[in-house]
Design a protein around this motif. Sequence first.
Motif: not given
Length: 208
Positions: A138, A140-143, A148-149, A151-152, A155-156
């Motif tokens: 989670h 990594f799974d920002r939304d 995990v996309s 982009e996510e 970003n991580a």
Amino acid sequence: SAGQALANPWVLRGRQGAWSEAPFGGEEFLARLEAFHRQPRVKRVALTAVARQLPDERIDGLQKAFRALDADGDGAVSMVEVYEALQARGHELPQSFDAVLRSVDSDGSGRLDYVELLAATADARLAAQRDVCLAAFHSFDRDGDGLVSKEEFANALLSDDFERVLRQDAVDKLFTEADADGDGFISCADFCRILAAGGDECTADDES
């Protein structure tokens, strides 16, 4: 699914029995550092994410050892300090051990912080704890959609912890390795697969 991933035999083994800490400077501690160095880079990234989620009560021994090394209390120790501490415990370290410590230094700072050392030396069964594995995923799974996309993922990784050493092309390569089914997302099952993967020898290409 996440439930199926966490029922993976490797994860289930991690929930059986007590985990063990490797006393700083012991043979097990050195063996874990060397094993971490041999892991593919994508697994080292996953283990670093896991290390950030480990509850303090599960890693008390390593915390105490790190605080003893970290004389100024700034949360990091130099590689020279680690070398000297290990040599003081009677270890004759080969020149190749430099590469081992560099692989632990995930942010390329030239120093080892607590999370980096923990990622490399914590008992593998800790990473397999259900709550820890999910918390790492989670991060990594920002939304919070369970996937995990790219982009996510970027970003991580392109955060303060990794930005010194990871370029965008390296992030893209890591994402491709993690996305087992090629659907453009990393699932919890993909993440657990990374943690369960064996430790092949890393190559120069792994370090790009």
